[in-house]
Design an enzyme around this catalytic site. Structure first.
Site, PDB file in Angstrom:
ATOM      1  N   ASP A   1      -6.537  -5.158  -4.798  1.00 19.49           N
ATOM      2  CA  ASP A   1      -6.354  -3.758  -4.394  1.00 19.49           C
ATOM      3  C   ASP A   1      -5.034  -3.183  -4.910  1.00 19.49           C
ATOM      4  OD1 ASP A   1      -7.615  -5.618  -2.674  1.00 19.49           O
ATOM      5  OD2 ASP A   1      -7.837  -4.150  -1.086  1.00 19.49           O
TER       6      ASP A   1
ATOM      7  N   ASP B   1       0.807  -1.225   0.000  1.00 19.74           N
ATOM      8  CA  ASP B   1       0.000   0.000   0.000  1.00 19.74           C
ATOM      9  C   ASP B   1       0.842   1.278   0.000  1.00 19.74           C
ATOM     10  OD1 ASP B   1      -2.491  -1.162  -0.225  1.00 19.74           O
ATOM     11  OD2 ASP B   1      -2.665  -1.503   1.926  1.00 19.74           O
TER      12      ASP B   1
HETATM   13  N1  GLY Z   1      -7.246  -2.010   0.408  1.00 13.21           N
HETATM   14  C1  GLY Z   1      -8.026  -2.432   1.494  1.00 13.21           C
HETATM   15  C2  GLY Z   1      -9.455  -2.183   1.303  1.00 13.21           C
HETATM   16  O1  GLY Z   1      -9.899  -1.827   0.230  1.00 13.21           O
HETATM   17  O2  GLY Z   1     -10.176  -2.360   2.281  1.00 13.21           O
END
Ligand code: GLY
Length: 373
Positions: A155, A94
């Site tokens: 994600d 992330d």
């Molecule tokens: N990237 C984590 C979520 O979308 O909750």
């Protein structure tokens, strides 16, 4: 949907409210609200994956208003994230979500060299998570029993732009090569025939072989977690924008068509497109993120007539603005009914990236966006 006057009205309401909200919450890094007041992740979890969105909101608002207050808070959010760079606990896949809306945004606007350096450090760390055997970027860090070394999640498509940016900035193609390899692995292993996407895929970290998929934050294995669909949709659009390879645009359109076909009459998005009929749980974040991707597809295709992508984006944003936005000046958040996960997470709360992507989508329509991805 020819009447678009509501868009300018919504943009004006955002600016009016956020001036008050930003002033009230200076110094914080919000995630959600308790009784309408923002919490502060800078105090209870500086490593949290969403800690760049508040800064990103401030950059978008600064772009739309030129108010110095927003600039000041955006820079403060970025500087607070230096603790994450030093602790390394919060460095993971992330990194894009944290440093694109903060350092890359700052560098794009001001040319600040320290911001460039932060973003390059984050990009190098992200590139270092690449698994050569499987052609994927590892998702989360060690969860205690090391059983997630071979995990990748949809994600991460939204983190790839940090790698594209690093190549564009340094002219070193390795970052982009890794991003493209990950995107190709996702096409092969995550995107289903009908255009829906899996959330988590586990690979053998040594051989790279596909092992299995998990339902993750969605309803079940084989289901269709809506925020995952929107990460895939917008993520593939962004990979197309940075590579100009039509393959990725075609995948984005396939995912978008699946998403559009599943938008309920209400225009409000459930947590999972395959959740049971008697479950009413919603996730407004999926709606706002998907709207961003759909607008970008529409812009790429430059459709003059039957623009299904823009129509769908407007349907989603109009539904959010009429039914899910809180315009009360004493309440910190705007977008309501956001959901962390179908099971292990809070339902129908306010989440900072609900506000972020809603603003980004509206700014795309009013031509006020700072493009940070
Ligand atoms: N990237 C984590 C979520 O979308 O909750």
């Amino acid at each position: 949907m020819s009447d678009r006057k509501w868009i300018k009205k919504v943009a004006d309401k955002i600016k009016e409210k956020e001036l008050i909200v930003a002033k009230r919450n200076k110094g914080k890094i919000p995630y959600t609200t308790l009784d309408g007041q923002f919490d502060d992740k800078s105090v209870d979890d500086i490593n949290w994956w969403t800690n760049g969105f508040w800064g990103g909101m401030m950059w978008q608002l600064y772009k739309g208003t030129k108010e110095d207050l927003f600039l000041e808070i955006a820079k403060d959010n970025e500087e607070q994230l230096d603790k994450v760079l030093m602790e390394a606990k919060g460095l993971d896949h992330d990194n894009g979500f944290k440093w694109l809306p903060t350092s890359v945004a700052n560098y794009k606007v001001t040319g600040d060299k320290a911001s460039r350096n932060r973003a390059l450090l984050a990009a190098n760390n992200l590139a270092g998570r690449y698994n050569l055997a499987g052609g994927f970027i590892r998702a989360w860090n060690d969860n205690g029993d090391s059983n997630n070394i071979g995990w990748a999640i949809i994600d991460c498509m939204m983190n790839l732009p940090l790698l594209y940016w690093a190549t564009e900035e340094t002219k070193d193609p390795r970052f982009k090569q890794i991003a493209i390899s990950h995107a190709n692995t996702v096409i092969k292993n995550f995107i289903r025939e009908d255009g829906s996407s899996k959330h988590i895929v586990e690979f053998d970290p040594n051989t790279g072989a596909y092992i299995k998929s998990y339902g993750g934050q969605g309803y079940a294995e084989g289901s269709s977690w809506t925020r995952g669909q929107s990460w895939a949709l917008y993520g593939f659009v962004l990979t197309y924008l940075h590579t100009k390879d039509e393959t990725y645009l075609e995948v984005a359109k396939k995912v978008a068509k699946y998403f559009i076909a599943n938008i309920p009459e209400s225009g409000l998005i459930p947590v999972d497109f395959r959740q049971p009929d008697d479950c009413q749980l919603e996730d407004s974040t999926a709606s706002a993120i998907a709207a961003c991707g759909l607008i970008e597809i529409s812009k790429i295709l430059n459709d003059k007539g039957d623009d299904v992508y823009m129509d769908a984006a407007l349907t989603l944003l109009k539904a959010l603005s009429e039914k899910r936005c809180n315009w009360d000046m004493d309440t910190d958040h705007i977008v309501e009914k956001c959901t962390e996960a179908f099971y292990r997470g809070k339902h129908e709360i306010a989440i900072i990236y609900g506000d972020y992507y809603f603003i980004e989508a509206i700014w795309k329509l009013t031509a006020e966006e700072l493009f940070i991805w």
